[in-house]
Enzyme design. Sequence first.
Site, PDB file in Angstrom:
ATOM      1  N   ASP A  94      32.861 -60.157  -7.350  1.00  0.00           N
ATOM      2  CA  ASP A  94      33.483 -59.120  -8.336  1.00  0.00           C
ATOM      3  C   ASP A  94      33.671 -59.491  -9.721  1.00  0.00           C
ATOM      4  O   ASP A  94      33.193 -58.966 -10.435  1.00  0.00           O
ATOM      5  CB  ASP A  94      34.892 -58.558  -7.765  1.00  0.00           C
ATOM      6  CG  ASP A  94      34.955 -57.150  -8.098  1.00  0.00           C
ATOM      7  OD1 ASP A  94      34.107 -56.434  -8.541  1.00  0.00           O
ATOM      8  OD2 ASP A  94      36.267 -56.595  -7.888  1.00  0.00           O
ATOM      9  N   ASN A 153      39.755 -59.911 -15.451  1.00  0.00           N
ATOM     10  CA  ASN A 153      39.858 -61.300 -15.700  1.00  0.00           C
ATOM     11  C   ASN A 153      40.337 -61.557 -14.321  1.00  0.00           C
ATOM     12  O   ASN A 153      39.949 -62.619 -13.588  1.00  0.00           O
ATOM     13  CB  ASN A 153      40.387 -61.878 -16.589  1.00  0.00           C
ATOM     14  CG  ASN A 153      41.533 -61.554 -17.017  1.00  0.00           C
ATOM     15  OD1 ASN A 153      41.985 -60.392 -16.466  1.00  0.00           O
ATOM     16  ND2 ASN A 153      42.212 -62.160 -17.747  1.00  0.00           N
ATOM     17  N   LYS A 176      44.290 -48.107 -11.446  1.00  0.00           N
ATOM     18  CA  LYS A 176      42.743 -48.244 -11.904  1.00  0.00           C
ATOM     19  C   LYS A 176      42.528 -49.293 -12.080  1.00  0.00           C
ATOM     20  O   LYS A 176      42.841 -49.789 -13.340  1.00  0.00           O
ATOM     21  CB  LYS A 176      42.790 -47.109 -12.781  1.00  0.00           C
ATOM     22  CG  LYS A 176      41.209 -46.923 -13.285  1.00  0.00           C
ATOM     23  CD  LYS A 176      40.791 -46.324 -14.461  1.00  0.00           C
ATOM     24  CE  LYS A 176      40.805 -47.505 -15.539  1.00  0.00           C
ATOM     25  NZ  LYS A 176      39.541 -48.476 -15.511  1.00  0.00           N
ATOM     26  N   SER A 229      43.487 -54.928 -23.717  1.00  0.00           N
ATOM     27  CA  SER A 229      43.379 -55.337 -24.748  1.00  0.00           C
ATOM     28  C   SER A 229      44.361 -54.842 -25.930  1.00  0.00           C
ATOM     29  O   SER A 229      44.892 -53.576 -25.453  1.00  0.00           O
ATOM     30  CB  SER A 229      41.883 -55.270 -25.525  1.00  0.00           C
ATOM     31  OG  SER A 229      41.564 -53.883 -25.510  1.00  0.00           O
ATOM     32  N   THR A 232      43.403 -51.111 -26.649  1.00  0.00           N
ATOM     33  CA  THR A 232      43.761 -50.141 -25.585  1.00  0.00           C
ATOM     34  C   THR A 232      45.053 -50.057 -25.300  1.00  0.00           C
ATOM     35  O   THR A 232      45.655 -48.819 -25.128  1.00  0.00           O
ATOM     36  CB  THR A 232      42.777 -50.693 -24.246  1.00  0.00           C
ATOM     37  OG1 THR A 232      41.686 -50.762 -24.508  1.00  0.00           O
ATOM     38  CG2 THR A 232      43.085 -49.768 -23.087  1.00  0.00           C
ATOM     39  N   GLU A 250      50.881 -55.627 -21.018  1.00  0.00           N
ATOM     40  CA  GLU A 250      50.344 -57.013 -20.889  1.00  0.00           C
ATOM     41  C   GLU A 250      48.988 -57.075 -21.928  1.00  0.00           C
ATOM     42  O   GLU A 250      48.043 -56.964 -21.224  1.00  0.00           O
ATOM     43  CB  GLU A 250      50.160 -57.529 -19.603  1.00  0.00           C
ATOM     44  CG  GLU A 250      51.445 -57.579 -18.809  1.00  0.00           C
ATOM     45  CD  GLU A 250      52.601 -58.435 -19.260  1.00  0.00           C
ATOM     46  OE1 GLU A 250      52.332 -59.264 -20.052  1.00  0.00           O
ATOM     47  OE2 GLU A 250      53.410 -58.341 -18.811  1.00  0.00           O
ATOM     48  N   GLY A 252      46.418 -58.917 -25.285  1.00  0.00           N
ATOM     49  CA  GLY A 252      45.915 -60.230 -25.559  1.00  0.00           C
ATOM     50  C   GLY A 252      46.521 -61.157 -26.602  1.00  0.00           C
ATOM     51  O   GLY A 252      47.622 -60.909 -26.609  1.00  0.00           O
ATOM     52  N   CYS A 284      44.183 -64.120 -20.747  1.00  0.00           N
ATOM     53  CA  CYS A 284      45.065 -63.720 -21.947  1.00  0.00           C
ATOM     54  C   CYS A 284      45.733 -64.680 -22.602  1.00  0.00           C
ATOM     55  O   CYS A 284      46.047 -64.781 -23.919  1.00  0.00           O
ATOM     56  CB  CYS A 284      45.580 -62.383 -21.503  1.00  0.00           C
ATOM     57  SG  CYS A 284      46.724 -62.732 -20.271  1.00  0.00           S
ATOM     58  N   GLU A 378      40.803 -62.711 -31.032  1.00  0.00           N
ATOM     59  CA  GLU A 378      40.698 -63.081 -29.374  1.00  0.00           C
ATOM     60  C   GLU A 378      39.234 -63.180 -29.293  1.00  0.00           C
ATOM     61  O   GLU A 378      38.641 -62.171 -29.384  1.00  0.00           O
ATOM     62  CB  GLU A 378      41.475 -62.173 -28.675  1.00  0.00           C
ATOM     63  CG  GLU A 378      41.449 -62.648 -27.117  1.00  0.00           C
ATOM     64  CD  GLU A 378      42.140 -61.813 -26.287  1.00  0.00           C
ATOM     65  OE1 GLU A 378      42.014 -60.428 -26.368  1.00  0.00           O
ATOM     66  OE2 GLU A 378      42.993 -62.027 -25.455  1.00  0.00           O
ATOM     67  N   GLU A 455      56.289 -59.295 -16.724  1.00  0.00           N
ATOM     68  CA  GLU A 455      55.926 -58.855 -15.195  1.00  0.00           C
ATOM     69  C   GLU A 455      56.394 -60.295 -14.479  1.00  0.00           C
ATOM     70  O   GLU A 455      56.814 -61.276 -15.311  1.00  0.00           O
ATOM     71  CB  GLU A 455      54.191 -58.942 -15.185  1.00  0.00           C
ATOM     72  CG  GLU A 455      53.847 -57.911 -15.790  1.00  0.00           C
ATOM     73  CD  GLU A 455      52.391 -57.393 -15.081  1.00  0.00           C
ATOM     74  OE1 GLU A 455      51.502 -58.219 -15.560  1.00  0.00           O
ATOM     75  OE2 GLU A 455      52.061 -56.367 -14.795  1.00  0.00           O
TER      76      GLU A 455
HETATM   77  P1  NDP Z   1      40.309 -53.393 -22.001  1.00  0.00           P
HETATM   78  O1  NDP Z   1      41.609 -53.009 -22.719  1.00  0.00           O
HETATM   79  O2  NDP Z   1      39.169 -53.062 -22.276  1.00  0.00           O
HETATM   80  O3  NDP Z   1      40.500 -52.535 -20.551  1.00  0.00           O
HETATM   81  C1  NDP Z   1      41.690 -52.704 -19.940  1.00  0.00           C
HETATM   82  C2  NDP Z   1      41.820 -51.408 -18.869  1.00  0.00           C
HETATM   83  O4  NDP Z   1      42.164 -50.277 -19.759  1.00  0.00           O
HETATM   84  C3  NDP Z   1      40.625 -51.098 -18.233  1.00  0.00           C
HETATM   85  O5  NDP Z   1      40.766 -50.821 -16.865  1.00  0.00           O
HETATM   86  C4  NDP Z   1      39.914 -50.146 -18.986  1.00  0.00           C
HETATM   87  O6  NDP Z   1      39.101 -49.231 -18.257  1.00  0.00           O
HETATM   88  C5  NDP Z   1      41.096 -48.972 -19.361  1.00  0.00           C
HETATM   89  N1  NDP Z   1      41.176 -48.552 -20.338  1.00  0.00           N
HETATM   90  C6  NDP Z   1      40.230 -48.516 -21.358  1.00  0.00           C
HETATM   91  N2  NDP Z   1      40.588 -47.101 -22.084  1.00  0.00           N
HETATM   92  C7  NDP Z   1      41.610 -46.610 -21.788  1.00  0.00           C
HETATM   93  C8  NDP Z   1      42.377 -45.323 -22.317  1.00  0.00           C
HETATM   94  N3  NDP Z   1      42.177 -45.002 -23.597  1.00  0.00           N
HETATM   95  N4  NDP Z   1      43.598 -45.126 -21.282  1.00  0.00           N
HETATM   96  C9  NDP Z   1      43.663 -45.657 -20.343  1.00  0.00           C
HETATM   97  N5  NDP Z   1      43.028 -46.762 -19.753  1.00  0.00           N
HETATM   98  C10 NDP Z   1      41.735 -47.236 -20.640  1.00  0.00           C
HETATM   99  O7  NDP Z   1      40.643 -54.978 -21.458  1.00  0.00           O
HETATM  100  P2  NDP Z   1      39.432 -55.630 -20.509  1.00  0.00           P
HETATM  101  O8  NDP Z   1      39.267 -55.182 -19.261  1.00  0.00           O
HETATM  102  O9  NDP Z   1      38.261 -55.920 -21.639  1.00  0.00           O
HETATM  103  O10 NDP Z   1      40.066 -56.972 -20.654  1.00  0.00           O
HETATM  104  C11 NDP Z   1      40.416 -57.974 -21.690  1.00  0.00           C
HETATM  105  C12 NDP Z   1      41.818 -57.902 -22.342  1.00  0.00           C
HETATM  106  O11 NDP Z   1      42.848 -57.757 -21.660  1.00  0.00           O
HETATM  107  C13 NDP Z   1      41.841 -58.973 -23.222  1.00  0.00           C
HETATM  108  O12 NDP Z   1      42.379 -58.594 -24.477  1.00  0.00           O
HETATM  109  C14 NDP Z   1      42.895 -60.059 -22.660  1.00  0.00           C
HETATM  110  O13 NDP Z   1      43.578 -60.578 -23.527  1.00  0.00           O
HETATM  111  C15 NDP Z   1      43.648 -58.576 -22.060  1.00  0.00           C
HETATM  112  N6  NDP Z   1      44.593 -59.298 -20.863  1.00  0.00           N
HETATM  113  C16 NDP Z   1      45.768 -59.484 -21.006  1.00  0.00           C
HETATM  114  C17 NDP Z   1      46.701 -59.815 -19.873  1.00  0.00           C
HETATM  115  C18 NDP Z   1      48.269 -60.255 -20.117  1.00  0.00           C
HETATM  116  O14 NDP Z   1      48.658 -60.171 -19.036  1.00  0.00           O
HETATM  117  N7  NDP Z   1      48.761 -60.037 -21.179  1.00  0.00           N
HETATM  118  C19 NDP Z   1      45.826 -60.559 -18.715  1.00  0.00           C
HETATM  119  C20 NDP Z   1      44.524 -60.240 -18.681  1.00  0.00           C
HETATM  120  C21 NDP Z   1      43.784 -59.808 -19.805  1.00  0.00           C
HETATM  121  P3  NDP Z   1      37.445 -49.733 -18.331  1.00  0.00           P
HETATM  122  O15 NDP Z   1      37.249 -51.212 -18.299  1.00  0.00           O
HETATM  123  O16 NDP Z   1      37.065 -49.343 -16.871  1.00  0.00           O
HETATM  124  O17 NDP Z   1      36.962 -49.158 -19.569  1.00  0.00           O
END
Ligand code: NDP
Length: 481
Positions: A94, A153, A176, A229, A232, A250, A252, A284, A378, A455
């Site tokens: 995955d 991730n 989701k 991120s 988002t 949680e 970035g 992150c 980031e 968390e």
């Molecule tokens: P994204 O912000 O692009 O997406 C996160 C999730 O939100 C995905 O499931 C995405 O769906 C969904 N999403 C996107 N737009 C919306 C919306 N408008 N409403 C509701 N849900 C939405 O992050 P990434 O998946 O690219 O992950 C990387 C980011 O996550 C980095 O910035 C990283 O730092 C952060 N992160 C933070 C962590 C922490 O614990 N603080 C741990 C791991 C990562 P889809 O992807 O299907 O579009």
Amino acid sequence: MTISAQPAASLFIDGRPVEGQGAALPVRYPFTGEVIATLHEASTGQVADACRAAKAAQPAWAALSPAERGRVLSRAARIIEARAEELARLETLDTGKPIQETLVADWPSGAAALDFFAGLAPTVTGQMIPLGQDWAYTRREPLGVCAGIGAWNYPSQIACWKAAPALVMGNTMVFKPSEETPLGALKLAEIFIEAGMPPGVFNVVQGRGEVGAALVTYPNVAKVSLTGSVPTGRRVYAAAAEGMRHVTMELGGKSPLIVFEDADLDQAVSAAILANFYSSGQICSNGTRVFLHEDIKEEFLSRLASRVKAVRMGDPLDPTTNHGPIITPAQAGKIRDAIAAGLAAGARLVCGGPGEGAFIPPTVLADASDDMSIATDEIFGPVMTALSFADEDEVIARANATPFGLAAGVFTSDLTRAHRVIARLEAGTCWINAYNLTPVEMPFGGVKMSGLGRENSAAAIEHYSQLKSVYVGMGGVDAPY
Ligand code: NDP
């Protein structure tokens, strides 16, 4: 070799697999780019079905004792342990992360969360407040239906970290996963059913951001927990606010790792490797701004460059591989652009570089200044930015000069300096002479733009429950007329 990881169906609603009615969602193995499964997004109606199933299941689930709910979670943890190899392989397919990581970090950390909250739940109590003849008490009650939204991730760990405290407190969940990594959450849903969880308690919908947005705003959703991120996070927080929903965010980071001149340099180099290159840097909390005291900077960089030579990039299913591909070609492109921008701005390439195809090697850019994009943005890839500093006050001010505040680390052998500096750093999760260790016993989360809520640990319980106060009158009611 053709690999298939096709699940029974794309969604999991009310205890059973259900095929999605929305657009196709091809799942690619990041190492080869081949399609290993084709899923379908949930339609808006199916998001509603999942939320309704979760709502309907919630009262009976909440009526169980915390110990009974905990036993279901513990059984799920035992199933995860028994299937460790199969689940690690799926996580590797995955995410593309090396099997040597997914065997020890991903599902095992999820199982640890299930066990921890299973044990914690029966100890959660209210307060008894004496008021003379009368008295009051508090009850910690579930919020209702919680929406969980994950990043790509650590897909299975994120699903477990959100589900464990939510479910054990008597909530139900619709989760989701990221569209890039939809498979692990479906396995978790199956495992929960096998462990004896009633249908509807944990549901999975798939889809891109719009499906997440539909979930966040569904009327019966009481809480949203997002890992993603900052952009988002902003959108989801605003959408959740509309319905006065609780949130955990949680997000970035661009965290500082400060190495003082008296640090054990080999240990600090080890930490910098973990803080920048584990999971190909897609973490992150990574300490991607490595502040090196000017007296040890070159020695640190030369030891780091020689250690990085031991990296083994390649087939993530080969147990000797310790550096996997980047999740998607698009993400690899963004990382390469970030490296190119750093070099164009005058940074020095100590090791690594843009790499080829899906692989970007551990990359260290030195002689950076704080205003370069490699020091402010980031990157979410295996790119470390080295900065040098001369004194403590200066490095603290520079470390804090960022909108992010997820994590921070300090390496020094001076005990008082370690605690003094950590106390002044604006970050939610910190390490002294260590980095990126996130045991379930310790709260995890950020401050500033990196998020809200925590968390893991007992702190997570507060974010998945609400207090009810109950006044108990023991005598007459003293009305004015
Ligand atoms: P994204 O912000 O692009 O997406 C996160 C999730 O939100 C995905 O499931 C995405 O769906 C969904 N999403 C996107 N737009 C919306 C919306 N408008 N409403 C509701 N849900 C939405 O992050 P990434 O998946 O690219 O992950 C990387 C980011 O996550 C980095 O910035 C990283 O730092 C952060 N992160 C933070 C962590 C922490 O614990 N603080 C741990 C791991 C990562 P889809 O992807 O299907 O579009």
